[in-house]
Write a protein that holds these residues in place. Structure first.
Motif, mmCIF file in Angstrom:
data_model
loop_
_atom_site.group_PDB
_atom_site.id
_atom_site.type_symbol
_atom_site.label_atom_id
_atom_site.label_comp_id
_atom_site.label_asym_id
_atom_site.label_seq_id
_atom_site.Cartn_x
_atom_site.Cartn_y
_atom_site.Cartn_z
ATOM 1 N N THR A 133 0.829 -1.213 0.000
ATOM 2 C CA THR A 133 0.000 0.000 0.000
ATOM 3 C C THR A 133 0.860 1.257 0.000
ATOM 4 O OG1 THR A 133 -0.231 -0.130 2.418
ATOM 5 C CG2 THR A 133 -2.007 -1.055 1.088
ATOM 6 N N LEU A 134 1.996 1.225 0.687
ATOM 7 C CA LEU A 134 2.873 2.394 0.652
ATOM 8 C C LEU A 134 3.477 2.596 -0.732
ATOM 9 C CD1 LEU A 134 4.696 2.229 4.099
ATOM 10 C CD2 LEU A 134 3.036 3.935 3.329
ATOM 11 N N ALA A 135 3.832 1.506 -1.404
ATOM 12 C CA ALA A 135 4.354 1.628 -2.764
ATOM 13 C C ALA A 135 3.289 2.211 -3.694
ATOM 14 C CB ALA A 135 4.822 0.269 -3.278
ATOM 15 N N MET A 136 2.039 1.754 -3.551
ATOM 16 C CA MET A 136 0.939 2.292 -4.359
ATOM 17 C C MET A 136 0.692 3.756 -4.009
ATOM 18 S SD MET A 136 -3.082 1.089 -4.503
ATOM 19 C CE MET A 136 -2.692 -0.616 -4.849
ATOM 20 N N HIS A 137 0.679 4.062 -2.719
ATOM 21 C CA HIS A 137 0.401 5.420 -2.259
ATOM 22 C C HIS A 137 1.474 6.401 -2.703
ATOM 23 C CE1 HIS A 137 -0.767 8.716 0.320
ATOM 24 N NE2 HIS A 137 0.351 8.631 1.022
ATOM 25 N N THR A 187 -7.648 -4.293 1.972
ATOM 26 C CA THR A 187 -6.812 -3.200 2.469
ATOM 27 C C THR A 187 -5.787 -2.739 1.441
ATOM 28 O OG1 THR A 187 -5.359 -4.820 3.569
ATOM 29 C CG2 THR A 187 -7.101 -3.812 4.902
ATOM 30 N N MET A 188 -5.330 -3.644 0.571
ATOM 31 C CA MET A 188 -4.338 -3.230 -0.426
ATOM 32 C C MET A 188 -4.918 -2.259 -1.445
ATOM 33 S SD MET A 188 -3.805 -6.116 -3.390
ATOM 34 C CE MET A 188 -3.790 -7.645 -2.498
ATOM 35 N N THR A 189 -6.246 -2.165 -1.551
ATOM 36 C CA THR A 189 -6.869 -1.290 -2.541
ATOM 37 C C THR A 189 -7.119 0.122 -2.018
ATOM 38 O OG1 THR A 189 -9.208 -1.694 -1.982
ATOM 39 C CG2 THR A 189 -8.105 -3.342 -3.372
ATOM 40 N N LEU A 190 -6.941 0.345 -0.737
ATOM 41 C CA LEU A 190 -7.385 1.603 -0.134
ATOM 42 C C LEU A 190 -6.642 2.842 -0.628
ATOM 43 C CD1 LEU A 190 -8.109 0.437 3.526
ATOM 44 C CD2 LEU A 190 -9.704 0.672 1.606
ATOM 45 N N PRO A 191 -5.344 2.777 -0.975
ATOM 46 C CA PRO A 191 -4.698 3.991 -1.497
ATOM 47 C C PRO A 191 -5.070 4.318 -2.940
ATOM 48 C CG PRO A 191 -3.089 2.456 -0.554
ATOM 49 C CD PRO A 191 -4.368 1.704 -0.744
ATOM 50 N N ALA A 192 -5.814 3.456 -3.604
ATOM 51 C CA ALA A 192 -6.157 3.675 -5.015
ATOM 52 C C ALA A 192 -7.049 4.899 -5.178
ATOM 53 C CB ALA A 192 -6.839 2.434 -5.585
ATOM 54 N N ALA A 193 -7.033 5.454 -6.388
ATOM 55 C CA ALA A 193 -7.873 6.614 -6.687
ATOM 56 C C ALA A 193 -9.323 6.211 -6.944
ATOM 57 C CB ALA A 193 -7.316 7.351 -7.903
ATOM 58 N N VAL A 194 -9.522 5.016 -7.521
ATOM 59 C CA VAL A 194 -10.860 4.558 -7.907
ATOM 60 C C VAL A 194 -10.950 3.057 -7.653
ATOM 61 C CG1 VAL A 194 -12.497 4.298 -9.829
ATOM 62 C CG2 VAL A 194 -11.024 6.326 -9.716
ATOM 63 N N ARG A 195 -12.134 2.614 -7.174
ATOM 64 C CA ARG A 195 -12.413 1.182 -7.013
ATOM 65 C C ARG A 195 -13.732 0.858 -7.716
ATOM 66 N NH1 ARG A 195 -9.589 2.914 -2.946
ATOM 67 N NH2 ARG A 195 -11.328 4.319 -2.489
ATOM 68 N N ILE A 196 -13.688 -0.097 -8.667
ATOM 69 C CA ILE A 196 -14.861 -0.578 -9.385
ATOM 70 C C ILE A 196 -15.062 -2.035 -8.984
ATOM 71 C CG2 ILE A 196 -15.959 -0.873 -11.651
ATOM 72 C CD1 ILE A 196 -15.217 1.992 -11.103
ATOM 73 N N CYS A 197 -16.305 -2.451 -8.737
ATOM 74 C CA CYS A 197 -16.493 -3.825 -8.272
ATOM 75 C C CYS A 197 -17.739 -4.466 -8.872
ATOM 76 C CB CYS A 197 -16.548 -3.871 -6.743
ATOM 77 S SG CYS A 197 -18.052 -3.172 -6.050
ATOM 78 N N THR A 245 -5.334 -7.906 13.879
ATOM 79 C CA THR A 245 -5.695 -6.505 13.719
ATOM 80 C C THR A 245 -5.519 -6.105 12.253
ATOM 81 O OG1 THR A 245 -3.429 -5.955 14.367
ATOM 82 C CG2 THR A 245 -5.125 -5.804 16.071
ATOM 83 N N ILE A 246 -6.071 -4.957 11.899
ATOM 84 C CA ILE A 246 -5.943 -4.474 10.523
ATOM 85 C C ILE A 246 -4.494 -4.112 10.220
ATOM 86 C CG2 ILE A 246 -8.292 -3.709 10.154
ATOM 87 C CD1 ILE A 246 -7.479 -0.948 11.083
ATOM 88 N N GLU A 247 -4.147 -4.126 8.933
ATOM 89 C CA GLU A 247 -2.792 -3.847 8.483
ATOM 90 C C GLU A 247 -2.866 -3.072 7.174
ATOM 91 O OE1 GLU A 247 -2.444 -6.618 5.429
ATOM 92 O OE2 GLU A 247 -4.243 -5.530 6.035
ATOM 93 N N SER A 248 -1.780 -3.056 6.433
ATOM 94 C CA SER A 248 -1.727 -2.346 5.140
ATOM 95 C C SER A 248 -2.108 -0.879 5.269
ATOM 96 C CB SER A 248 -2.624 -3.039 4.107
ATOM 97 O OG SER A 248 -2.219 -4.360 3.878
ATOM 98 N N CYS A 249 -1.771 -0.265 6.407
ATOM 99 C CA CYS A 249 -2.063 1.157 6.652
ATOM 100 C C CYS A 249 -3.559 1.447 6.643
ATOM 101 C CB CYS A 249 -1.349 2.047 5.632
ATOM 102 S SG CYS A 249 0.397 1.668 5.374
ATOM 103 N N ALA A 250 -4.395 0.409 6.853
ATOM 104 C CA ALA A 250 -5.848 0.585 6.798
ATOM 105 C C ALA A 250 -6.363 1.510 7.892
ATOM 106 C CB ALA A 250 -6.543 -0.776 6.894
ATOM 107 N N SER A 251 -5.688 1.560 9.044
ATOM 108 C CA SER A 251 -6.146 2.445 10.113
ATOM 109 C C SER A 251 -6.047 3.912 9.697
ATOM 110 C CB SER A 251 -5.346 2.207 11.397
ATOM 111 O OG SER A 251 -3.963 2.454 11.188
ATOM 112 N N TYR A 252 -5.207 4.209 8.729
ATOM 113 C CA TYR A 252 -5.105 5.559 8.182
ATOM 114 C C TYR A 252 -6.111 5.769 7.053
ATOM 115 C CZ TYR A 252 -3.165 9.673 5.838
ATOM 116 O OH TYR A 252 -3.023 10.913 5.258
ATOM 117 N N PHE A 253 -6.111 4.856 6.074
ATOM 118 C CA PHE A 253 -6.897 5.071 4.862
ATOM 119 C C PHE A 253 -8.401 4.874 5.057
ATOM 120 C CE2 PHE A 253 -2.714 4.032 2.871
ATOM 121 C CZ PHE A 253 -2.560 5.197 2.139
#
Length: 312
Positions: free
Chosen positions: A112-116, A136-146, A162-170
């Motif tokens: 997620t940090l690399a994406m962010h 959680t890996m999708t949270l820094p993305a600009a757009v999510r389609i599902c 507990t949550i990871e991938s910087c999810a507590s921030y995003f």
């Protein structure tokens, strides 16, 4: 802002790369060299694209390359098969919990940090269900389609984690603290139109086969019509913004002043009056605002250890 200090080798064609558990494609497929839109596909369909350390390494490497490759303007992330990502591959797990906590870095957070930190925006095409780190890996993305009939959730508490991938921030910033608290506290899995997700998904389509084409359509529009520099600076202003309207005004004014002097502004105005598509060529890495990054960055590097050969 460099992702790593070492030099990065950029391939002529990303389709020639052999990265473990992911595949990179050009759009259109088969183009001999990198295209403005590139597609990353999580490529473990037999395991429902379950996340692995090798997949994390491959994704991180891919985003580091895209960050410095001026040919790439937008990244689309999707999955092969029926599911987008079934979360962590629990047959592999996260290790045994031994060693010092200060020396541990969760692999989802690295992705997620690399994406962010990548100057190029990501559009995620969740063509199937996703849970855990698959979300959680999708949270820094600009757009999510599902996909409307798939299920999505943050199931960590149901696995004793507990949550990871910087999810507590995003996550709270994307959907609000109340919704985030419900999703994390229950660990529940819900359809994408559930009120618990708010507007996390900006497109929900009835057929899974429609998801990737829609993401590519948005990506192509962004690649053809938006300035990579303006897009990168605007996203940074939102994610790394100040804490008061007055501070926001001062920061935005300084960045805006910088943008007025850039070639992309002149090209954007000229293309508007000339009724044509713009040709934005400014590289965000070379022309970011002088005060970028304007925030104090935390040092996430590991502490060095003493080699076994040292004579201490």
């Amino acid at each position: 802002m460099p992702l790593i200090s070492a030099a990065i080798d950029i391939p002529t064609s990303y389709e020639t790369l052999n990265l473990t558990h992911i595949k990179i494609s050009h759009h259109p497929l088969g183009s001999p060299s990198a295209t403005p839109v590139v597609v990353i596909t999580l490529n473990r369909p037999e395991k429902h694209n379950a996340f692995t350390p090798d997949m994390a390494d491959s994704l991180t490497q891919a985003y580091q390359m895209f960050h410095v490759d001026s040919r790439v303007k937008v990244v689309v992330l999707t999955g092969a098969g029926r599911m987008f990502c079934a979360g962590m591959d629990l047959d592999i797990g996260f290790g045994d919990g031994e060693g010092r906590a200060v020396d541990f870095r969760d692999i989802g957070g690295r992705v997620t940090l690399a994406m962010h930190r990548c100057h190029k925006p990501t559009i995620v095409a969740l063509q199937g269900s996703a849970v855990g780190v698959g979300m959680t890996m999708t949270l820094p993305a600009a757009v999510r389609i599902c996909h409307e009939k798939s299920k999505y959730g943050f199931v960590f508490t149901r696995r004793g984690l507990t949550i990871e991938s910087c999810a507590s921030y995003f996550l709270p910033r994307l959907i609000g603290f109340s919704r985030a608290m419900h999703l994390i506290s229950t660990g529940g899995v819900f359809p994408p139109l559930s009120k618990h997700f708010g507007d996390l998904f900006t497109g929900v389509l009835p057929d899974s086969a429609q998801v990737l084409p829609r993401a590519l359509e948005i990506a192509q529009d962004m690649a053809e019509n938006t300035s990579p520099l303006a897009s990168s600076m605007s996203r940074a202003l939102m994610w790394e913004g100040p804490t008061s309207p007055e501070e926001a005004h001062l920061l935005e004014s300084r960045v805006f002043h910088h943008m007025i002097g850039q070639k992309d502004y002149k090209e954007g105005v000229n293309s508007f009056f000339e009724k044509r598509k713009p040709q934005f060529e400014t590289d965000p890495r070379e022309s970011s605002a002088p005060n970028y990054p304007w925030w104090l960055e935390a040092n996430i590097a590991l502490e060095p250890s003493v080699s076994k050969g040292s004579k201490l």
